[in-house]
Design a protein around this motif. Sequence first.
Motif, PDB file in Angstrom:
ATOM      1  N   THR A   1      16.906  10.828 -13.136  1.00  0.00           N
ATOM      2  CA  THR A   1      17.168  12.140 -13.543  1.00  0.00           C
ATOM      3  C   THR A   1      17.289  12.207 -15.062  1.00  0.00           C
TER       4      THR A   1
ATOM      5  N   VAL B   1      17.109  19.784 -15.991  1.00  0.00           N
ATOM      6  CA  VAL B   1      17.357  18.646 -15.113  1.00  0.00           C
ATOM      7  C   VAL B   1      15.998  18.482 -14.327  1.00  0.00           C
TER       8      VAL B   1
ATOM      9  N   ALA C   1      23.405  13.187 -10.430  1.00  0.00           N
ATOM     10  CA  ALA C   1      21.905  12.609 -11.255  1.00  0.00           C
ATOM     11  C   ALA C   1      21.836  11.107 -10.570  1.00  0.00           C
TER      12      ALA C   1
ATOM     13  N   ILE D   1      24.377  17.876 -12.134  1.00  0.00           N
ATOM     14  CA  ILE D   1      24.296  16.609 -12.964  1.00  0.00           C
ATOM     15  C   ILE D   1      25.271  15.554 -12.223  1.00  0.00           C
TER      16      ILE D   1
END
Length: 458
Positions: free
Chosen positions: A337, A391, A332, A329
């Motif tokens: 995302t 994700v 991202a 993350i």
Amino acid sequence: MASTALEACEWIVAALARHTPAAISILLHVHDRLRCVAATGAWQVHATVPPKAGLVGQVYATGEPAAVADVTADPDHFPVRPDIAAELCVPVLDPAGRLIGVLDLQWSGPVELARWQDTAERLAHRLGARIVALGGPPAESRGEKLLRHATAMTAAATEWELLAAAITAARDVSALSAAVLLLSGPPEPRLGAVTGTPGELESRIRAELAETGSAALDRLITRAHRHGAAYTLGEAGHPPTVDYLPLARAGARTLVAVPVGPPDAGGVLLVADERLLRPDPTTVNLMELLAGQAWACLDRLRTLARLREQANSDPLTGLRHTGPFEQRIATATPGRTALLAIDVDGFKDVNDTYGHQAGDRLLVELARALEGALRQGDELYRIGGDEFVAVIEVNRPEEAVRIAERLTEAARRTGRTISIGVALPHPGEPPERTLLRADQALYKAKHQGRDTVHLSTT
């Protein structure tokens, strides 16, 4: 009178030793190191010295003689005896002025270094000329080559690098022109890495083995592990056994075959040449040592890979967990995302009613169902007891919602339901804030009746 370069070096050392109590050594440049080829007796003779280390390395690097009256003032001094006080080192040059090594003398008592320097330089000059007349410095022995290649294999960071180093080593140490590694499955036997630009014979062997299929490769591996190492003796007119016919069709006339590792996980190293040669047993022994070292390094790399995978994976579901998720993350892309926070509805009731084993089975079943509903490239993590995060990369928020709805449908097919909160990172937003918004959206989905999806718009 010396008939070899090594003999000439030994005689120079012996002649000097008759006139001085110094510890004397001659080091010649062999491959990438200065290797001691002759020396007087000492408790610790340095077999090899890096080209720039110590006084000998300094002399070899500059080509200039060096004398140190007090070695305690030299931080790079290589001690051969604890009582050494002074050191003199002079370059050994060939008649064209090229460096081929050094002559080093170390004394434990007082000595006139200037006087000895003139003698040492004249001896080194004559020695350099004699070494060239005898064919030059000694070539790297096969044992030294094997040691050098073993070091390279130990330093390999990936399986590809290791296999490439092993094949290069097999060619170099055996002096045969082609080397191929066959590795056992699963799922089926395969050819090892190609190193650089393979020669014609090696290319033909690889092509022939690729055409023969997995059954023929299995037979080659099985033969090596059942009967051990084998080699040809170069007799013309004797046909190869059926297992080696693909190699003969490729043009191999000389072959050394040695097993690598255990039968179920290792393979076979094939080293070949299109010339009709007679490899000796020592060559086979060296190939067996090489195969053993290659397997030890390969097993170590595979073990490290398994440990890394275990460290990055949830032991129950096999999904990646918190550490890899945080790394993911952090990369991202704003607006692209999407984070999907997923929670199993009523999971506590399952544990309380049927026990934790039933809960574990439910989590594993759900993990497989959710993985199956995601697209290729989407990632699923388990970050808590019954908490998952997907994700995914999307073009619009609506696309993230549609994928979340696919996940809820997949969960229903297992007989359970899930709630999902969806959030896309805003420009400049920390990843932790995006995940918090996904969690807040998840709670809203729970409050809306569960088995639903909620998109964060804040």
